[in-house]
Design an enzyme around this catalytic site. Structure first.
Site, PDB file in Angstrom:
ATOM      1  N   GLU A 159       0.802  -1.235   0.000  1.00 21.72           N
ATOM      2  CA  GLU A 159       0.000   0.000   0.000  1.00 21.72           C
ATOM      3  C   GLU A 159       0.832   1.281   0.000  1.00 21.72           C
ATOM      4  O   GLU A 159       0.672   2.145   0.852  1.00 21.72           O
ATOM      5  CB  GLU A 159      -0.967  -0.021   1.191  1.00 21.72           C
ATOM      6  CG  GLU A 159      -1.920  -1.203   1.146  1.00 21.72           C
ATOM      7  CD  GLU A 159      -2.820  -1.292   2.371  1.00 21.72           C
ATOM      8  OE1 GLU A 159      -2.780  -0.389   3.232  1.00 21.72           O
ATOM      9  OE2 GLU A 159      -3.588  -2.276   2.465  1.00 21.72           O
ATOM     10  N   GLU A 264      -6.404 -10.895  -0.603  1.00 23.19           N
ATOM     11  CA  GLU A 264      -7.308 -10.293   0.388  1.00 23.19           C
ATOM     12  C   GLU A 264      -8.744 -10.167  -0.131  1.00 23.19           C
ATOM     13  O   GLU A 264      -9.426  -9.181   0.106  1.00 23.19           O
ATOM     14  CB  GLU A 264      -6.764  -8.931   0.834  1.00 23.19           C
ATOM     15  CG  GLU A 264      -5.321  -9.003   1.296  1.00 23.19           C
ATOM     16  CD  GLU A 264      -4.792  -7.723   1.903  1.00 23.19           C
ATOM     17  OE1 GLU A 264      -5.591  -6.940   2.443  1.00 23.19           O
ATOM     18  OE2 GLU A 264      -3.561  -7.504   1.853  1.00 23.19           O
TER      19      GLU A 264
END
Length: 373
Positions: A159, A264
């Site tokens: 991220e 995820e």
């Protein structure tokens, strides 16, 4: 003669029972996707320590890959500088080895869930670039070396890019600039030259993010630094992204010579208060309208949710040559972090197995997709 007929009857019954049993055991996700890509799930501590017995059985039977939901993040592995805690991670890796699974380490460098000491000196001021480089190298080298040859793939950086393609203004970026990403991959590669190395992010279908991540991949490769895959976190809802948007991102990343990891993954059927963000720091206040299905999904919503999963899996199968693995972020609805995010107290139904540890009907339908020509 009667004895012979009776024996034949018993034999026939035994064979038919075995056939039925075999057919049932073949109806698992890991068998269905065996020749396509790894199918994985995230494991929580009660599962890693095999206390959540029923969901552990699901993991063993249904999945070929595992990733640690939390215990390999830096705040847990190195809560104090130089003092590592490996008990939970060791147990996780041992579980994967025992069950012959493709083990993923998550995550080495991430601005969130990071120990407070990582960026500051004894006076609480930002450390120099050289000190941060050394701390990164020590953390990555210690962790990756410990599991060398055992953990098969690492989410090296997590991220780091915003949806518009700019770099997240994390302390890593403020102190080291864009260079913190090549450094992290270099340190990981040196610690285990054979492990697969990935960049992982959410909302990774946004054009700006696709462009910057693709450029990052090209830069690493041009410098002789390995990157094997891009992880597309798939925390999605019923509307966004469109399948076409997601497909374009898969193709764009694959064009850079890396595999795509669907990571995820879960599909929420609940309304989102602020669009598509999966940033764990973005929380909103509880409102009843944000928790509409406390007693279960209405049939029409359930059908929409199921079709959404099938659309995604059709896409994954279509591009199986570009996809390394598909990982669900949890096993059962009871485990999912989406129950309390972004609104505390919500009841969500985003995973393939329900709160009673039963496979939802969509599981068999996903398996059937693998048999279509």
């Amino acid at each position: 003669m009667k004895k012979i007929i009776a024996l034949l009857g018993i034999l026939t019954l035994t064979v038919s029972c075995k056939t039925a049993s075999t057919a049932t055991s073949d109806l698992t996700l890991k068998n269905a996707f065996k020749n396509k890509f790894y199918i994985g799930t995230a494991m929580s501590l009660p599962q890693i320590y095999e206390k959540d017995v029923k969901s552990v059985e699901i993991i063993k039977n249904q999945f070929s890959s595992i990733i640690a939901e939390n215990c390999m993040k830096s705040m847990f592995l190195q809560p104090e500088e130089g003092k590592f805690f490996f008990d939970d991670a060791d147990k996780f890796v041992a579980f994967g080895e025992k069950n012959k699974m493709f083990i993923i380490g998550h995550t080495l460098i991430w601005h969130s869930q990071l120990p407070k000491w990582f960026f500051v000196d004894k006076d609480g001021k930002d450390v120099s670039a050289e000190v941060l480089k050394q701390r990164m190298k020590n953390h990555i080298t210690t962790v990756v070396s410990r599991y060398k040859g055992r953990v098969k793939g690492w989410d090296v950086v997590n991220e780091a890019i915003m949806e518009d393609g700019t770099y997240r203004k994390s302390k890593f970026y403020e102190i080291l600039g864009e260079e913190f990403i090549p450094l992290a991959f270099q340190y990981a590669q040196e610690a285990d030259p054979n492990a697969e190395l990935y960049y992982n992010d959410y909302n990774e279908w946004h054009p700006g993010k696709v462009k910057t991540v693709s450029k990052m991949v090209q830069t690493l490769k041009s410098r002789g630094i390995r990157i094997d895959g891009v992880g597309m976190q798939t925390h999605v809802g019923l509307d966004t992204p469109s399948i076409a948007e997601y497909e374009k991102a898969i193709l764009d990343y694959a064009a850079n010579g890396v595999k795509v990891n669907v990571t995820e993954m879960e599909i929420s059927a609940l309304p989102s208060p602020w669009g598509t963000s999966a940033n764990v720091s973005d929380k909103v206040e509880y409102e009843a309208k944000m928790n509409p299905y406390t007693a279960g999904l209405p049939e029409n919503v359930k059908a929409e949710w199921e079709n959404r999963y099938l659309d995604f899996f059709r896409l994954f199968i279509k591009h199986q040559d570009k996809i390394r693995r598909v990982t669900l972020w949890g096993t059962t609805d009871a485990q999912s972090w989406k129950n309390d995010f972004p609104v505390k107290g919500r009841t969500d139904y985003p995973l393939l197995f329900d709160r009673n540890n039963q496979a939802k009907p969509v599981v068999e339908k996903i398996i059937q997709l693998t048999k279509e020509k």
